[in-house]
Design a protein around this motif. Sequence first.
Motif, PDB file in Angstrom:
ATOM      1  N   THR A 123      13.318   5.593  -1.441  1.00 12.26           N
ATOM      2  CA  THR A 123      12.872   4.340  -2.044  1.00 12.26           C
ATOM      3  C   THR A 123      12.006   3.564  -1.054  1.00 12.26           C
ATOM      4  O   THR A 123      11.891   3.937   0.118  1.00 12.26           O
ATOM      5  CB  THR A 123      14.072   3.474  -2.445  1.00 12.26           C
ATOM      6  OG1 THR A 123      14.717   3.000  -1.247  1.00 12.26           O
ATOM      7  CG2 THR A 123      15.066   4.269  -3.280  1.00 12.26           C
ATOM      8  N   ASP A 124      11.478   2.456  -1.526  1.00 14.47           N
ATOM      9  CA  ASP A 124      10.679   1.631  -0.616  1.00 14.47           C
ATOM     10  C   ASP A 124      11.539   0.861   0.370  1.00 14.47           C
ATOM     11  O   ASP A 124      11.025   0.147   1.227  1.00 14.47           O
ATOM     12  CB  ASP A 124       9.786   0.674  -1.397  1.00 14.47           C
ATOM     13  CG  ASP A 124      10.560  -0.205  -2.361  1.00 14.47           C
ATOM     14  OD1 ASP A 124      11.813  -0.198  -2.315  1.00 14.47           O
ATOM     15  OD2 ASP A 124       9.910  -0.904  -3.159  1.00 14.47           O
ATOM     16  N   GLU A 125      12.880   0.999   0.265  1.00 12.14           N
ATOM     17  CA  GLU A 125      13.780   0.401   1.237  1.00 12.14           C
ATOM     18  C   GLU A 125      14.078   1.354   2.387  1.00 12.14           C
ATOM     19  O   GLU A 125      14.404   0.919   3.492  1.00 12.14           O
ATOM     20  CB  GLU A 125      15.093  -0.013   0.561  1.00 12.14           C
ATOM     21  CG  GLU A 125      14.957  -1.173  -0.405  1.00 12.14           C
ATOM     22  CD  GLU A 125      14.522  -2.437   0.312  1.00 12.14           C
ATOM     23  OE1 GLU A 125      15.000  -2.679   1.438  1.00 12.14           O
ATOM     24  OE2 GLU A 125      13.700  -3.184  -0.250  1.00 12.14           O
ATOM     25  N   ASN A 126      14.014   2.671   2.144  1.00 14.04           N
ATOM     26  CA  ASN A 126      14.317   3.616   3.226  1.00 14.04           C
ATOM     27  C   ASN A 126      13.100   4.424   3.684  1.00 14.04           C
ATOM     28  O   ASN A 126      13.199   5.221   4.613  1.00 14.04           O
ATOM     29  CB  ASN A 126      15.457   4.563   2.829  1.00 14.04           C
ATOM     30  CG  ASN A 126      15.190   5.301   1.531  1.00 14.04           C
ATOM     31  OD1 ASN A 126      14.047   5.587   1.194  1.00 14.04           O
ATOM     32  ND2 ASN A 126      16.256   5.605   0.783  1.00 14.04           N
ATOM     33  N   VAL A 127      11.971   4.223   3.050  1.00 14.46           N
ATOM     34  CA  VAL A 127      10.730   4.858   3.487  1.00 14.46           C
ATOM     35  C   VAL A 127       9.665   3.773   3.616  1.00 14.46           C
ATOM     36  O   VAL A 127       9.419   3.012   2.682  1.00 14.46           O
ATOM     37  CB  VAL A 127      10.258   5.935   2.494  1.00 14.46           C
ATOM     38  CG1 VAL A 127       8.908   6.503   2.944  1.00 14.46           C
ATOM     39  CG2 VAL A 127      11.277   7.058   2.399  1.00 14.46           C
ATOM     40  N   ARG A 128       9.066   3.698   4.762  1.00 12.54           N
ATOM     41  CA  ARG A 128       8.047   2.671   5.013  1.00 12.54           C
ATOM     42  C   ARG A 128       6.783   3.290   5.617  1.00 12.54           C
ATOM     43  O   ARG A 128       6.820   4.350   6.231  1.00 12.54           O
ATOM     44  CB  ARG A 128       8.576   1.608   5.982  1.00 12.54           C
ATOM     45  CG  ARG A 128       9.791   0.849   5.491  1.00 12.54           C
ATOM     46  CD  ARG A 128       9.440  -0.214   4.483  1.00 12.54           C
ATOM     47  NE  ARG A 128      10.621  -0.944   4.051  1.00 12.54           N
ATOM     48  CZ  ARG A 128      11.124  -2.002   4.699  1.00 12.54           C
ATOM     49  NH1 ARG A 128      10.542  -2.442   5.796  1.00 12.54           N
ATOM     50  NH2 ARG A 128      12.210  -2.618   4.247  1.00 12.54           N
ATOM     51  N   SER A 129       5.700   2.566   5.461  1.00 11.24           N
ATOM     52  CA  SER A 129       4.434   2.937   6.097  1.00 11.24           C
ATOM     53  C   SER A 129       4.313   2.165   7.404  1.00 11.24           C
ATOM     54  O   SER A 129       4.103   0.955   7.407  1.00 11.24           O
ATOM     55  CB  SER A 129       3.258   2.585   5.173  1.00 11.24           C
ATOM     56  OG  SER A 129       2.032   2.736   5.850  1.00 11.24           O
TER      57      SER A 129
END
Length: 372
Positions: free
Chosen positions: A238-244
């Motif tokens: 999710t965008d909580e555990n994968v970031r750019s």
Amino acid sequence: RLKDGLWAGRRLYELYEDAAMPWEGHGPLFQHARKIGITVFSSPFDRTAIDLLQSLGAPAFKVASLEMADLPLIKRMAATGKPLIMSTGASELSDIADAVAAARAGGCKEIMLLQCTSGYPTPPADSNLKTIANLGETFDCVVGLSDHTMGTAVPVAAVALGACAIEKHFTLRRADGGVDSAFSLEPEELARLTAACRTAWEAIGHVSYGVAGSEKSIRSLRRSLYVVKDIAAGEKLTDENVRSIRPGLGLAPKFLPDVLGRPASRSASRHWRSSSLSSPSRQRRSLSSFASISSARRGSTPSVPSLPSEFFFALASRRVRATSDSSVTCVSTSSTALRTCWRDPPVPAMTGSICPSARTASLPTRSTDWSI
């Protein structure tokens, strides 16, 4: 008498008399120029001057702006078979066309046209440098600039727009006076102009959208996708555990939509790992190890790529939430796999910078924000 401009109140004959190179000075000047390696030529204003320059071995002739209308004189110069460099000041397009036609009819095979504004000095806005390229296209010849502006900015711009030659008035010292001293360059200024024009010429280059050699090392400072929280096997990304975030050693951020929502095929534990800094003052961070986990997209186990032992981290405004028992995991571009990347811990008190005293792996148990 001239009514306005730099020479207002002077008689035209007197002005030309002051500006003319003494007849007897040509021989010594040509001899000295050859001795020191300078190509020297001149602007003849009548047939006798052409004959003189021929006897001295002048390699080319310069046609002054106000002589562009003297077609018989131009044909006489062209008959020598030598190149003509023609200034276009105070000329209409038809005047230039007539002069070029006369030169070619007279036997000249090599013509250079210089965009010129015969204002003394010339306001930069009157230079109209875009005319340079059009001259070359219209008359199928090489082009340049005869410049009478103050300073060196206009000639440098002309080079960037295609000028292959620059004509500029020159004096050893403006304070010595002379009919053109007010808008002439002194030696150190001419040296700066020459260097700047050469740099501008080199900078023109060619159309290129690739990565230049000088920027290859900075490319890894771009962003890529990283896992920033512990992930259990089967847990969705999710965008909580994968970031750019940086560095750009993994999958490009444009693939984030393809990654989100997919289940992890195995767990990924996030953990800060200690690594001493070789020199605190260098504020350096180390990639001490790199482990892989199964691909979230293909279910394969990619090989572990080799990484440099050290990597400089660039700081940006993006904030990443990290815990004391977490690691950083990136998605590799080579295998579209999630990979775990260990690195030194940042320092909670130094948000937005790297603290040179960060040498241990001990971190607070609470979550902390870092600027990466």
